[in-house]
Write a protein that holds these residues in place. Structure first.
Motif, PDB file in Angstrom:
ATOM      1  N   ARG A  28       0.827  -1.208   0.000  1.00 16.54           N
ATOM      2  CA  ARG A  28       0.000   0.000   0.000  1.00 16.54           C
ATOM      3  C   ARG A  28       0.862   1.258   0.000  1.00 16.54           C
ATOM      4  NH1 ARG A  28      -5.359   0.432   1.935  1.00 16.54           N
ATOM      5  NH2 ARG A  28      -6.368  -1.573   2.168  1.00 16.54           N
ATOM      6  N   ALA A  32       0.988   4.271  -2.661  1.00 14.11           N
ATOM      7  CA  ALA A  32       0.576   5.614  -2.236  1.00 14.11           C
ATOM      8  C   ALA A  32       1.697   6.630  -2.390  1.00 14.11           C
ATOM      9  CB  ALA A  32       0.090   5.573  -0.785  1.00 14.11           C
ATOM     10  N   LEU A  60       7.992   5.210   5.588  1.00 18.25           N
ATOM     11  CA  LEU A  60       6.798   4.653   6.228  1.00 18.25           C
ATOM     12  C   LEU A  60       6.977   4.661   7.746  1.00 18.25           C
ATOM     13  CD1 LEU A  60       4.050   3.261   6.376  1.00 18.25           C
ATOM     14  CD2 LEU A  60       5.166   1.096   5.798  1.00 18.25           C
ATOM     15  N   LEU A  64       4.750   6.680  10.489  1.00 23.48           N
ATOM     16  CA  LEU A  64       4.088   6.100  11.665  1.00 23.48           C
ATOM     17  C   LEU A  64       4.458   6.869  12.933  1.00 23.48           C
ATOM     18  CD1 LEU A  64       4.429   2.281  10.914  1.00 23.48           C
ATOM     19  CD2 LEU A  64       2.415   3.740  10.618  1.00 23.48           C
ATOM     20  N   ARG A  67       2.598   9.907  12.981  1.00 27.18           N
ATOM     21  CA  ARG A  67       1.203   9.697  13.383  1.00 27.18           C
ATOM     22  C   ARG A  67       1.027   9.863  14.877  1.00 27.18           C
ATOM     23  NH1 ARG A  67      -1.977   4.268  12.484  1.00 27.18           N
ATOM     24  NH2 ARG A  67      -3.404   5.114  14.042  1.00 27.18           N
TER      25      ARG A  67
ATOM     26  N   LYS B  23      -5.352  11.050  -3.675  1.00 31.21           N
ATOM     27  CA  LYS B  23      -3.977  10.661  -3.317  1.00 31.21           C
ATOM     28  C   LYS B  23      -3.758  10.856  -1.819  1.00 31.21           C
ATOM     29  CE  LYS B  23      -0.206   8.880  -4.731  1.00 31.21           C
ATOM     30  NZ  LYS B  23      -0.228   7.561  -5.387  1.00 31.21           N
ATOM     31  N   GLU B  26      -5.508   8.033  -0.089  1.00 35.72           N
ATOM     32  CA  GLU B  26      -4.750   6.792  -0.295  1.00 35.72           C
ATOM     33  C   GLU B  26      -3.512   6.758   0.617  1.00 35.72           C
ATOM     34  OE1 GLU B  26      -3.350   6.550  -4.307  1.00 35.72           O
ATOM     35  OE2 GLU B  26      -2.396   4.615  -4.013  1.00 35.72           O
ATOM     36  N   PHE B  27      -2.833   7.897   0.735  1.00 32.71           N
ATOM     37  CA  PHE B  27      -1.634   7.975   1.559  1.00 32.71           C
ATOM     38  C   PHE B  27      -1.992   7.797   3.037  1.00 32.71           C
ATOM     39  CE2 PHE B  27       1.808  10.011   3.865  1.00 32.71           C
ATOM     40  CZ  PHE B  27       2.940   9.596   3.188  1.00 32.71           C
ATOM     41  N   ALA B  30      -2.667   4.284   3.660  1.00 26.15           N
ATOM     42  CA  ALA B  30      -1.444   3.472   3.598  1.00 26.15           C
ATOM     43  C   ALA B  30      -0.650   3.557   4.896  1.00 26.15           C
ATOM     44  CB  ALA B  30      -0.578   3.909   2.420  1.00 26.15           C
ATOM     45  N   ILE B  31      -0.708   4.696   5.579  1.00 25.52           N
ATOM     46  CA  ILE B  31      -0.003   4.799   6.862  1.00 25.52           C
ATOM     47  C   ILE B  31      -0.960   4.483   8.023  1.00 25.52           C
ATOM     48  CG2 ILE B  31       1.699   6.419   5.920  1.00 25.52           C
ATOM     49  CD1 ILE B  31       0.317   8.659   7.557  1.00 25.52           C
ATOM     50  N   ASP B  33      -3.699   5.922   9.016  1.00 23.59           N
ATOM     51  CA  ASP B  33      -4.090   7.062   9.841  1.00 23.59           C
ATOM     52  C   ASP B  33      -5.546   7.459   9.589  1.00 23.59           C
ATOM     53  OD1 ASP B  33      -4.348   9.452  11.219  1.00 23.59           O
ATOM     54  OD2 ASP B  33      -2.282  10.032  10.815  1.00 23.59           O
ATOM     55  N   VAL B  37      -9.149  14.800   9.225  1.00 23.35           N
ATOM     56  CA  VAL B  37      -8.673  15.994   8.501  1.00 23.35           C
ATOM     57  C   VAL B  37      -8.043  15.626   7.160  1.00 23.35           C
ATOM     58  CG1 VAL B  37      -8.270  17.409  10.556  1.00 23.35           C
ATOM     59  CG2 VAL B  37      -6.384  16.060   9.617  1.00 23.35           C
ATOM     60  N   TYR B  38      -7.746  14.316   6.977  1.00 24.42           N
ATOM     61  CA  TYR B  38      -7.137  13.854   5.724  1.00 24.42           C
ATOM     62  C   TYR B  38      -8.190  13.388   4.708  1.00 24.42           C
ATOM     63  CZ  TYR B  38      -3.049  13.657   8.788  1.00 24.42           C
ATOM     64  OH  TYR B  38      -2.046  13.956   9.684  1.00 24.42           O
ATOM     65  N   VAL B  53      -6.367  18.424   4.341  1.00 25.08           N
ATOM     66  CA  VAL B  53      -4.916  18.619   4.277  1.00 25.08           C
ATOM     67  C   VAL B  53      -4.221  17.256   4.234  1.00 25.08           C
ATOM     68  CG1 VAL B  53      -4.919  20.873   5.420  1.00 25.08           C
ATOM     69  CG2 VAL B  53      -4.750  18.787   6.804  1.00 25.08           C
ATOM     70  N   PRO B  56       1.907  15.119   7.385  1.00 24.85           N
ATOM     71  CA  PRO B  56       3.197  15.802   7.246  1.00 24.85           C
ATOM     72  C   PRO B  56       4.162  15.140   6.243  1.00 24.85           C
ATOM     73  CG  PRO B  56       2.559  15.757   9.551  1.00 24.85           C
ATOM     74  CD  PRO B  56       1.520  14.973   8.813  1.00 24.85           C
ATOM     75  N   THR B  57       4.296  13.805   6.301  1.00 31.38           N
ATOM     76  CA  THR B  57       5.309  13.191   5.430  1.00 31.38           C
ATOM     77  C   THR B  57       4.822  12.973   3.998  1.00 31.38           C
ATOM     78  OG1 THR B  57       4.745  10.922   6.096  1.00 31.38           O
ATOM     79  CG2 THR B  57       6.467  12.037   7.365  1.00 31.38           C
ATOM     80  N   MET B  60       6.878  14.229   1.071  1.00 28.20           N
ATOM     81  CA  MET B  60       7.931  13.463   0.399  1.00 28.20           C
ATOM     82  C   MET B  60       7.581  13.180  -1.058  1.00 28.20           C
ATOM     83  SD  MET B  60      10.858  12.485   1.341  1.00 28.20           S
ATOM     84  CE  MET B  60      12.102  11.807   0.259  1.00 28.20           C
ATOM     85  N   ILE B  61       6.301  13.142  -1.392  1.00 29.77           N
ATOM     86  CA  ILE B  61       5.919  12.804  -2.772  1.00 29.77           C
ATOM     87  C   ILE B  61       6.391  13.894  -3.751  1.00 29.77           C
ATOM     88  CG2 ILE B  61       4.036  12.221  -4.333  1.00 29.77           C
ATOM     89  CD1 ILE B  61       2.570  10.958  -1.965  1.00 29.77           C
ATOM     90  N   VAL B  95      -2.550  21.301   0.976  1.00 31.19           N
ATOM     91  CA  VAL B  95      -4.014  21.274   0.929  1.00 31.19           C
ATOM     92  C   VAL B  95      -4.463  20.686  -0.400  1.00 31.19           C
ATOM     93  CG1 VAL B  95      -6.118  22.652   1.204  1.00 31.19           C
ATOM     94  CG2 VAL B  95      -3.986  23.425   2.239  1.00 31.19           C
TER      95      VAL B  95
END
Lengths: 150, 150
Positions: A28, A32, A60, A64, A67, B23, B26-27, B30-31, B33, B37-38, B53, B56-57, B60-61, B95
């Motif tokens: 995943r 992502a 990843l 975490l 998180r 996206k 999906e992210f 994947a973590i 969470d 708010v996501y 929003v 935070p990580t 990286m994308i 955002v």
């Protein structure tokens, strides 16, 4: 404009949690994040480059631990700075349990500018997998006011 | 063969990235969470954000787009790369719906034990709003080409 941080003291554990990473999580996360490096999904490739097995993406593990911060803070906008060093690879076995990552956040400093420095302890099997894992945050519950508007 | 130090200071052209709602969802999934708010506009608005929003990580994308440009320019294959550390300094979260651009600078190179250590800085901006979103700093270790798969 200083936020109220009277609830916090240096050395205080603000949050602690255990997260699991399985092979499914890696698949995943690869999709992502767009990080399709085969060492994160192929035993064959991982072994061929001398690794003990398929590894979790460092990002990843960082996500975490992040998180833990955002769960504590509620609003990701309260994270002002976040950095880690990937000090030890996290091997993810091909089973249903995967690997457990233990994360603890401790107040390291209450700064004059109102921000809180948080030290993150991130371990697998008692061994640190991230070092120098630190964040600067606004205090939880403070209105961050995002500032993304035009 | 070590990377020619004359490339230090190279700045790579801004890479566009559009933050999409799906996206980000999906992210976050994947973590693992579940923070609303996501995924939910209303939950994000309660924290003062215009819309959903990103974690935070997620930053990286867009940052990876810059890495790819640099690696391509220097002729480095991803298999030789080890992510040593990563740090983000945030002005605000990303955002959904916004178009950002990431400018990548190679700040330093040093040789350690036959490997090249690259210090890379990425500035993520929203050009339309003329706002800075975040700065990412990373150390990447590049293993030498000659190394066998031992």
């Amino acid at each position: 404009m200083r936020e109220d941080r009277t609830d916090l003291t240096v050395g205080q554990v603000v949050a602690s949690a255990q997260y699991r990473i399985t092979r499914e999580n890696l698949v995943r996360y690869a999709g992502a994040s767009g990080d399709f490096n085969p060492i994160h999904w192929s035993d064959r490739v991982a072994k061929s480059v001398g690794l003990p097995g398929v590894l979790a993406h460092g990002m990843l593990t960082m996500a975490l631990a992040g998180r833990l911060l955002t769960d504590w803070l509620g609003d990701p906008a309260a994270v002002v700075e976040y950095g880690v060093r990937f000090s030890r690879p996290v091997v993810v076995p091909d089973d249903d349990e995967g690997v457990a990552v233990d994360v603890t956040g401790t107040v390291a400093e209450l700064r004059d500018d109102g921000l809180v420095a948080v030290e993150l302890d991130v371990r697998v099997d008692e061994q640190k997998v991230l070092t120098q894992a630190r964040a600067l945050t606004r205090p939880p519950g403070s209105h961050t006011g995002a500032g993304e508007s035009s | 063969m070590a990377i020619d130090p004359s490339v230090v200071g190279r700045v790579y052209p801004p890479q566009p990235y559009e933050v999409s709602r799906e996206k980000v969802r999906e992210f976050a999934e994947a973590i693992g969470d579940p923070n609303p708010v996501y995924t939910e506009t209303e939950a994000a608005r309660q924290h003062g954000h215009q819309d959903v929003v990103a974690p935070p990580t997620f930053a990286m994308i867009p940052v990876m787009r810059g890495f790819e440009l640099l690696m391509d320019d220097l002729g480095i294959e991803f298999a030789r790369l080890v992510h040593v550390d990563q740090r983000f300094t945030y002005a605000r979260p990303l955002v959904v719906g916004e178009l950002v651009e990431t400018t990548t600078t190679l700040d330093a190179i040093r040789q350690v034990g036959g490997n090249d250590l690259l210090t890379i800085r990425n500035e993520v901006r929203n050009a339309a709003l003329d706002t800075h979103v975040c700065t990412a700093k990373a150390t990447l270790l590049i293993r030498p080409e000659e190394e066998s798969d031992a």
